[in-house]
Design an enzyme around this catalytic site. Sequence first.
Site, PDB file in Angstrom:
ATOM      1  N   TYR A  57       6.293 -22.551  -2.500  1.00  0.00           N
ATOM      2  CA  TYR A  57       6.278 -21.639  -1.354  1.00  0.00           C
ATOM      3  C   TYR A  57       7.037 -22.209  -0.179  1.00  0.00           C
ATOM      4  O   TYR A  57       7.099 -23.417  -0.026  1.00  0.00           O
ATOM      5  CB  TYR A  57       4.833 -21.344  -0.929  1.00  0.00           C
ATOM      6  CG  TYR A  57       4.026 -20.534  -1.904  1.00  0.00           C
ATOM      7  CD1 TYR A  57       4.598 -19.902  -3.003  1.00  0.00           C
ATOM      8  CD2 TYR A  57       2.654 -20.399  -1.735  1.00  0.00           C
ATOM      9  CE1 TYR A  57       3.831 -19.156  -3.894  1.00  0.00           C
ATOM     10  CE2 TYR A  57       1.876 -19.657  -2.617  1.00  0.00           C
ATOM     11  CZ  TYR A  57       2.476 -19.041  -3.697  1.00  0.00           C
ATOM     12  OH  TYR A  57       1.697 -18.313  -4.570  1.00  0.00           O
ATOM     13  N   GLY A 244      -1.190  -4.640  -3.694  1.00  0.00           N
ATOM     14  CA  GLY A 244       0.050  -4.139  -4.292  1.00  0.00           C
ATOM     15  C   GLY A 244       1.243  -4.453  -3.399  1.00  0.00           C
ATOM     16  O   GLY A 244       2.128  -3.623  -3.215  1.00  0.00           O
ATOM     17  N   GLY A 246       1.482  -4.535  -0.377  1.00  0.00           N
ATOM     18  CA  GLY A 246       1.548  -3.654   0.800  1.00  0.00           C
ATOM     19  C   GLY A 246       1.429  -2.187   0.426  1.00  0.00           C
ATOM     20  O   GLY A 246       0.991  -1.369   1.218  1.00  0.00           O
ATOM     21  N   GLY A 250      -0.838   1.903   2.238  1.00  0.00           N
ATOM     22  CA  GLY A 250      -0.280   3.195   2.646  1.00  0.00           C
ATOM     23  C   GLY A 250       0.931   3.055   3.555  1.00  0.00           C
ATOM     24  O   GLY A 250       1.506   4.051   3.999  1.00  0.00           O
TER      25      GLY A 250
END
Length: 354
Positions: A57, A244, A246, A250
Amino acid sequence: MTSPFDMRRLGRTDINVTSVCLGTMTWGEQNTEKEAHAQLDYARGEGINFIDTAEMYPVPGRAETQGRTESYIGSWIKARRKRDDFILATKVTGRSGMTWTRDKTDGGMTRHTRAQIDEAVEKSLKRLQTDYIDLYQLHWPDRGMPGFGFHSYYDYDTDDMEPLADILAVLARHIEKGNIRHIGISNESAWGTMKYLELSKTQGLPRIASIQNVYSLVARRFDYAQAEIAMREDVGLLPYSILGMGYLTGKYRDGTAPKGSRKDLFPQFLQRYHNHDGPAAIEACLKAADDLGIDPAVFAQKFTESRAFVTSNIIGATTLAQLKANIDAHKIEWTEDMEKAADDIHKRFRSPVC
Ligand SMILES: NC(=O)c1ccc[n+]([C@@H]2O[C@H](COP(=O)([O-])OP(=O)(O)OC[C@H]3O[C@@H](n4cnc5c(N)ncnc54)[C@H](OP(=O)(O)O)[C@@H]3O)[C@@H](O)[C@H]2O)c1
């Protein structure tokens, strides 16, 4: 420190972790060191005792940034001087072409050889400014098996792999030395999980305590063969990408990507959500949350946290406001109506995302 979250046993170890774990993979790319420290302080203040990182990372993996995330955690550990107060998990990169990760690769690949794991442990300890890692995870297998986002098995060269017993033996040495306390796997299959368990039993090698795989309302492959293993064998799931990436908040519902969001910056990561029934399944989740009268991000995060085979939900945030919302999401009760809504979505879509 008392915590408002469930405390759950990490495998068959003597460690209890909060049902929420702080993910870190945006630190050093989307987030500065100062922001990383603010997230760590906030999460600790809220009672979260579990932090997940990796030697590779931040994402996307690049030579210029590799190791930054661990370094940011290291400078925080040094500044706060409370190392024993939390459980720190990191990961060793699996088979990859990320040659910059090592002084010496094997045939231009990062692999789970003894020399490479030794180098990885040593460098992680240094960057993290600690003398022990609580949970050391194999980020993905050394085998050339189908990986992230795959939909069907392909015939890879099954002989081309570091023997799993050898990998466990290297990790056993690091446990003996005190460098790591426990081990886990990630992006692993049912076969790999059972094989590691068998080897630890028959050869007296360390036992895996956890498995970190993708899992969400729209990525349910784990339910089929692996959930039962997690339950019966006490190898709990640390699910990742529970929102997911983001989509399940929604934020992408109107078809546009807010500036600076993951979809705007790294659309390649979200590609797997566009396959097959992905968009329809995501819309079904958002609609179900509307019908339930709750925030879709709450619905998605409580869904994974409430699975009996989940040990700790890995949350990810690029702002403090997101982090606060995601932590608060876990303080809400999972209800029968929510369970039914999640089940209905699963019946319609199974696992469009892998
Ligand atoms: N083992 C593995 O191979 C693996 C793979 C992936 C992740 N992980 C671990 O799991 C952690 C989480 O993974 P992930 O980031 O993919 O999880 P995720 O929860 O699916 O997505 C998190 C991203 O969604 C957006 N977001 C989060 N909360 C939000 C909110 N309340 N409202 C709107 N947008 C929000 C943020 O991105 P933007 O702000 O950029 O849109 C954030 O970075 C990682 O940090 C890492 O520790 C492990």
